[in-house]
Scaffold this motif. Structure first.
Motif, PDB file in Angstrom:
ATOM      1  N   ALA A 175       0.809  -1.223   0.000  1.00 11.75           N
ATOM      2  CA  ALA A 175       0.000   0.000   0.000  1.00 11.75           C
ATOM      3  C   ALA A 175       0.846   1.279   0.000  1.00 11.75           C
ATOM      4  N   PRO A 176       1.917   1.376   0.819  1.00  7.47           N
ATOM      5  CA  PRO A 176       2.711   2.604   0.788  1.00  7.47           C
ATOM      6  C   PRO A 176       3.432   2.819  -0.534  1.00  7.47           C
ATOM      7  N   PHE A 177       3.740   1.743  -1.244  1.00  9.24           N
ATOM      8  CA  PHE A 177       4.419   1.890  -2.533  1.00  9.24           C
ATOM      9  C   PHE A 177       3.480   2.451  -3.590  1.00  9.24           C
ATOM     10  N   VAL A 178       2.180   2.197  -3.444  1.00  9.43           N
ATOM     11  CA  VAL A 178       1.195   2.813  -4.328  1.00  9.43           C
ATOM     12  C   VAL A 178       1.201   4.328  -4.105  1.00  9.43           C
ATOM     13  N   GLY A 179       1.213   4.734  -2.829  1.00  9.97           N
ATOM     14  CA  GLY A 179       1.296   6.168  -2.526  1.00  9.97           C
ATOM     15  C   GLY A 179       2.588   6.767  -3.031  1.00  9.97           C
ATOM     16  N   LEU A 180       3.696   6.042  -2.847  1.00 12.35           N
ATOM     17  CA  LEU A 180       4.996   6.510  -3.330  1.00 12.35           C
ATOM     18  C   LEU A 180       4.976   6.690  -4.846  1.00 12.35           C
ATOM     19  N   LEU A 181       4.371   5.730  -5.543  1.00 11.21           N
ATOM     20  CA  LEU A 181       4.263   5.813  -6.997  1.00 11.21           C
ATOM     21  C   LEU A 181       3.484   7.055  -7.412  1.00 11.21           C
ATOM     22  N   GLY A 182       2.406   7.352  -6.675  1.00 11.96           N
ATOM     23  CA  GLY A 182       1.596   8.519  -6.999  1.00 11.96           C
ATOM     24  C   GLY A 182       2.382   9.808  -6.897  1.00 11.96           C
ATOM     25  N   THR A 183       3.189   9.954  -5.842  1.00 10.48           N
ATOM     26  CA  THR A 183       3.999  11.168  -5.691  1.00 10.48           C
ATOM     27  C   THR A 183       5.152  11.174  -6.682  1.00 10.48           C
ATOM     28  N   PHE A 184       5.710  10.006  -6.980  1.00  6.86           N
ATOM     29  CA  PHE A 184       6.749   9.919  -8.000  1.00  6.86           C
ATOM     30  C   PHE A 184       6.234  10.456  -9.326  1.00  6.86           C
ATOM     31  N   MET A 185       4.977  10.136  -9.635  1.00  9.30           N
ATOM     32  CA  MET A 185       4.376  10.556 -10.896  1.00  9.30           C
ATOM     33  C   MET A 185       3.998  12.026 -10.890  1.00  9.30           C
ATOM     34  N   THR A 186       3.448  12.503  -9.782  1.00  8.99           N
ATOM     35  CA  THR A 186       2.815  13.827  -9.762  1.00  8.99           C
ATOM     36  C   THR A 186       3.565  14.879  -8.959  1.00  8.99           C
ATOM     37  N   ALA A 187       4.587  14.478  -8.176  1.00 10.99           N
ATOM     38  CA  ALA A 187       5.365  15.381  -7.326  1.00 10.99           C
ATOM     39  C   ALA A 187       4.529  15.986  -6.207  1.00 10.99           C
ATOM     40  N   SER A 188       3.428  15.328  -5.847  1.00 13.22           N
ATOM     41  CA  SER A 188       2.537  15.896  -4.838  1.00 13.22           C
ATOM     42  C   SER A 188       1.880  14.799  -4.012  1.00 13.22           C
ATOM     43  N   ASN A 189       2.006  14.912  -2.691  1.00  9.99           N
ATOM     44  CA  ASN A 189       1.298  14.009  -1.784  1.00  9.99           C
ATOM     45  C   ASN A 189      -0.202  14.141  -2.004  1.00  9.99           C
ATOM     46  N   MET A 190      -0.660  15.374  -2.117  1.00 10.58           N
ATOM     47  CA  MET A 190      -2.087  15.606  -2.315  1.00 10.58           C
ATOM     48  C   MET A 190      -2.577  14.953  -3.600  1.00 10.58           C
ATOM     49  N   SER A 191      -1.810  15.114  -4.691  1.00  6.86           N
ATOM     50  CA  SER A 191      -2.218  14.521  -5.962  1.00  6.86           C
ATOM     51  C   SER A 191      -2.215  13.002  -5.886  1.00  6.86           C
ATOM     52  N   SER A 192      -1.249  12.428  -5.188  1.00  6.51           N
ATOM     53  CA  SER A 192      -1.212  10.978  -5.004  1.00  6.51           C
ATOM     54  C   SER A 192      -2.446  10.507  -4.254  1.00  6.51           C
ATOM     55  N   ASN A 193      -2.835  11.240  -3.221  1.00 12.42           N
ATOM     56  CA  ASN A 193      -4.033  10.875  -2.456  1.00 12.42           C
ATOM     57  C   ASN A 193      -5.293  11.013  -3.291  1.00 12.42           C
ATOM     58  N   ILE A 194      -5.298  12.017  -4.158  1.00 14.78           N
ATOM     59  CA  ILE A 194      -6.438  12.186  -5.066  1.00 14.78           C
ATOM     60  C   ILE A 194      -6.514  11.018  -6.036  1.00 14.78           C
ATOM     61  N   LEU A 195      -5.368  10.642  -6.571  1.00 18.76           N
ATOM     62  CA  LEU A 195      -5.314   9.616  -7.600  1.00 18.76           C
ATOM     63  C   LEU A 195      -5.614   8.226  -7.056  1.00 18.76           C
ATOM     64  N   PHE A 196      -5.116   7.914  -5.839  1.00 23.58           N
ATOM     65  CA  PHE A 196      -5.199   6.547  -5.336  1.00 23.58           C
ATOM     66  C   PHE A 196      -6.018   6.382  -4.052  1.00 23.58           C
ATOM     67  N   GLY A 197      -6.550   7.478  -3.489  1.00 23.77           N
ATOM     68  CA  GLY A 197      -7.314   7.363  -2.252  1.00 23.77           C
ATOM     69  C   GLY A 197      -8.491   6.421  -2.372  1.00 23.77           C
ATOM     70  N   ASN A 198      -9.286   6.591  -3.418  1.00 19.38           N
ATOM     71  CA  ASN A 198     -10.466   5.743  -3.623  1.00 19.38           C
ATOM     72  C   ASN A 198     -10.048   4.306  -3.906  1.00 19.38           C
ATOM     73  N   PHE A 199      -8.991   4.139  -4.670  1.00 22.51           N
ATOM     74  CA  PHE A 199      -8.475   2.805  -4.978  1.00 22.51           C
ATOM     75  C   PHE A 199      -8.053   2.065  -3.709  1.00 22.51           C
ATOM     76  N   GLN A 200      -7.358   2.775  -2.806  1.00 22.39           N
ATOM     77  CA  GLN A 200      -6.904   2.148  -1.563  1.00 22.39           C
ATOM     78  C   GLN A 200      -8.083   1.775  -0.666  1.00 22.39           C
ATOM     79  N   MET A 201      -9.058   2.661  -0.578  1.00 20.74           N
ATOM     80  CA  MET A 201     -10.239   2.363   0.233  1.00 20.74           C
ATOM     81  C   MET A 201     -10.994   1.163  -0.318  1.00 20.74           C
ATOM     82  N   THR A 202     -11.159   1.122  -1.638  1.00 20.68           N
ATOM     83  CA  THR A 202     -11.864   0.002  -2.267  1.00 20.68           C
ATOM     84  C   THR A 202     -11.126  -1.308  -2.042  1.00 20.68           C
TER      85      THR A 202
END
Length: 457
Positions: A358-385
């Motif tokens: 799970a943390p590597f998914v978040g890491l990937l999101g910030t790697f892609m977008t340079a933003s913790n917030m953007s990573s949470n936007i991109l993968f928050g729903n995915f992680q909850m599901t």
């Protein structure tokens, strides 16, 4: 509703994310452009700046340029989730389906703050080790424990009281503690290692620009003082907070049904927010107060106001476009069933072992977008599901998501390029990435293992 979870449908659901990675990593596209393409792909395949400020300051005291970029990259994760008045946390709560004030909301904040506290302590000792290995760790041991207890521990405790202020208040206290530490017996006398590998003492540093006539440290802090006062008053005084939060803005949307029968229920006032108690208003008012005050003192010359606004727009427009694009992409993926297909595919293969990733998914999101917030936007729903499908704690999985996203800031190409640019070492990105990966990847692995163990127990 039944969306077939086959390799083809899973690959189609994953395609927007793959496109983002390829465009940003291989072709060096910015997040704004890449996210726009991601939105298009999502619709067609759908089912229906700490381093920039820190690096020059560190170079000014003799830190070698490469290390001046590495250190703020690693350390900015301290306040990445709950910093900026918890903008990234709010994104996680919104897109992860957390309702403020519920038990799940506070439990997620608990674990997120706990993970970040561990990172807080670790990075303090890591920086000491970089400076002078065992000698520096011994010298800085007390300072690291004191400051990490104030910053990380304070954030941990306040995360159960007020997520908006849980990083802001400890940061202010920690800043004061630094000055107090300088008066302690063990730190008041000058101490340094002449052979430190991260220092470049022979380099000729540029002279600082002349300060505006009459400006003192107190004057320079006026906008921050105003920000602190307004934030504390509006958020901590119940009558004022209740009045400011009463007015909310939110749009209504009808029910939507895709070709596969995936239904998104109708909603009134979707994602409503209270502008009068929102962090963005406090930041904007502080900027205006600073602008008016400095202009009245003559420190902003004719035409300066226009340059401030044009420069701000130029700096924020790319990231703003990127966030909008990612929000649209995330919502389309969720609203058409792509997110649940991804989650079912991964959970079906990995089972509860997914919690370690799970943390590597978040890491990937910030790697892609340079933003913790953007990573949470991109993968928050995915992680909850994914957490719901696996019948594991959503609090743990979402906390691991944002902790991984915080750590991912250290390896984000966009942030690294920003740092090397301001440090004047453009082209050294590979050298920086090589060193920060040695720290970031193990940190994400530790968070994943703790998440898995806590989930199993």
């Amino acid at each position: 509703m039944h969306i077939p979870v086959t390799f083809l449908t899973w690959a189609m659901a994953f395609l927007p994310i793959v496109v983002l990675i390829i465009l940003m990593v291989t072709f060096h596209w910015g997040a704004a452009e890449a996210s726009a393409v991601g939105v298009v792909i999502t619709v067609i395949t759908g089912f229906g700046v700490p381093v920039a400020v820190g690096a020059p300051l560190l170079m000014g005291i003799g830190v070698a340029p490469v290390w001046a970029v590495i250190m703020p990259l690693i350390c900015q994760a301290w306040g990445n989730t709950f910093g900026t008045l918890a903008a990234a946390w709010d994104a996680l709560a919104n897109f992860g389906g957390l309702t403020a004030g519920t038990a799940l909301y506070w439990k997620t904040a608990f674990w997120a703050a706990f993970f970040l506290w561990l990172w807080d302590i670790a990075t303090g000792f890591i920086i000491c080790w970089f400076y002078g290995k065992g000698k520096a760790v011994k010298k800085g041991f007390a300072a690291v424990l004191i400051l990490s207890t104030i910053q990380g521990g304070g954030e941990f405790v306040l995360s159960q009281v007020n997520t908006t202020l849980c990083c802001f208040l400890p940061s202010l206290i920690a800043l004061g503690a630094i000055f107090m530490l300088g008066r302690m017996k063990m730190y008041k006398d000058p101490w340094r290692l002449d052979d430190s590998p991260i220092m470049n003492r022979k380099a000729v540093t540029k002279k600082a620009a002349a300060l505006p006539e009459g400006m003192t440290l107190v004057h320079a802090f006026i906008p921050y003082v105003f920000l602190s006062v307004v934030t504390l008053v509006v958020l901590l005084v119940p009558p004022i907070h209740n009045a400011a939060s009463a007015f909310k803005i939110g749009l209504s949307f009808p029910k939507e049904v895709t070709g596969y029968g995936y239904t998104t229920a109708a909603v009134k006032g979707y994602s409503a927010f209270a502008p009068l108690s929102h962090a963005s208003l406090f930041l904007f008012l502080s900027a205006v107060v600073g602008l008016v005050y400095y202009k009245s003192k003559g420190w902003i010359k004719t035409g300066g106001t226009g340059r401030v606004f044009s420069g701000s727009i130029a700096m924020t427009m790319p990231s703003g476009i990127a966030v909008v694009g990612l929000v649209i992409m995330s919502k389309i993926m969720g609203g058409t069933g792509q997110t649940i297909v991804l989650a079912e595919g991964i959970s079906g293969v990995l089972g509860k072992a997914y919690m370690a990733l799970a943390p590597f998914v978040g890491l990937l999101g910030t790697f892609m977008t340079a933003s913790n917030m953007s990573s949470n936007i991109l993968f928050g729903n995915f992680q909850m599901t994914s957490a719901k499908l696996l019948h594991v704690s959503p609090a743990l999985v979402l906390a691991a998501q944002t902790a991984g996203a915080s750590i991912g800031a250290a390896v984000s190409p966009s942030k690294i390029i920003l740092g090397t640019t301001t440090a004047g070492i453009l082209g050294k990105e590979g050298e920086v990435l090589k060193k920060v990966m040695v720290v970031a990847i193990p940190a994400a692995l530790i968070v994943g293992l703790i998440t898995l163990l806590a989930g199993v127990v």
